[in-house]
Design an enzyme around this catalytic site. Structure first.
Site, PDB file in Angstrom:
ATOM      1  N   ALA A  41       0.848  -1.190   0.000  1.00 27.39           N
ATOM      2  CA  ALA A  41       0.000   0.000   0.000  1.00 27.39           C
ATOM      3  C   ALA A  41       0.882   1.237   0.000  1.00 27.39           C
ATOM      4  CB  ALA A  41      -0.911   0.019   1.229  1.00 27.39           C
ATOM      5  N   TYR A  42       0.352   2.311  -0.501  1.00 28.08           N
ATOM      6  CA  TYR A  42       1.078   3.577  -0.556  1.00 28.08           C
ATOM      7  C   TYR A  42       1.577   3.987   0.827  1.00 28.08           C
ATOM      8  CZ  TYR A  42       1.966   8.550  -1.000  1.00 28.08           C
ATOM      9  OH  TYR A  42       2.545   9.786  -0.938  1.00 28.08           O
ATOM     10  N   MET A  43       0.746   3.801   1.838  1.00 24.30           N
ATOM     11  CA  MET A  43       1.112   4.239   3.189  1.00 24.30           C
ATOM     12  C   MET A  43       2.293   3.468   3.788  1.00 24.30           C
ATOM     13  SD  MET A  43      -1.935   2.769   5.566  1.00 24.30           S
ATOM     14  CE  MET A  43      -1.145   2.092   6.995  1.00 24.30           C
ATOM     15  N   TYR A  44       2.667   2.347   3.204  1.00 25.80           N
ATOM     16  CA  TYR A  44       3.825   1.595   3.698  1.00 25.80           C
ATOM     17  C   TYR A  44       5.134   2.314   3.370  1.00 25.80           C
ATOM     18  CZ  TYR A  44       0.566  -2.395   3.994  1.00 25.80           C
ATOM     19  OH  TYR A  44      -0.484  -3.227   4.266  1.00 25.80           O
ATOM     20  N   GLY A  45       5.107   3.176   2.360  1.00 22.58           N
ATOM     21  CA  GLY A  45       6.276   3.960   2.001  1.00 22.58           C
ATOM     22  C   GLY A  45       7.391   3.178   1.336  1.00 22.58           C
TER      23      GLY A  45
END
Length: 63
Positions: A41-45
Site C-alpha cells: 500500500a502507498y502508506m507503507y512507504g
C-alpha cells in the site's frame, strides 16, 4: 475464488514492515519462488523498492 469468479493466490508476501534492501530481497525472492500475491500500500512507504523488485523479477530470467 473471489466474487467476480477469479482465483486469488493462496500465498503471498506482506510488505508492511519491509524497507530498503530487506524489502527488495524479500519481494524479489518471493516472486522468483512462485509467489504472485504482494500485499502493499502507498502508506507503507516502500512502493519504489517493491516496484524495483517486481521489474527485475519479471525482466531477468530464472536462475
Amino acid at each position: 475464488m473471489l466474487n467476480n469468479g477469479l482465483w486469488m493466490p493462496a500465498f503471498g508476501i506482506g510488505t508492511y514492515s519491509l524497507h530498503n534492501e530487506t524489502c527488495f530481497n524479500s519481494v524479489y525472492t518471493a516472486l522468483k519462488n512462485g509467489y504472485r500475491l504482494i500485499d502493499t500500500a502507498y502508506m507503507y512507504g516502500n512502493e519504489d523498492v517493491v516496484g524495483r523488485a517486481v521489474r527485475l523479477a519479471v525482466l531477468l530470467p530464472a536462475m
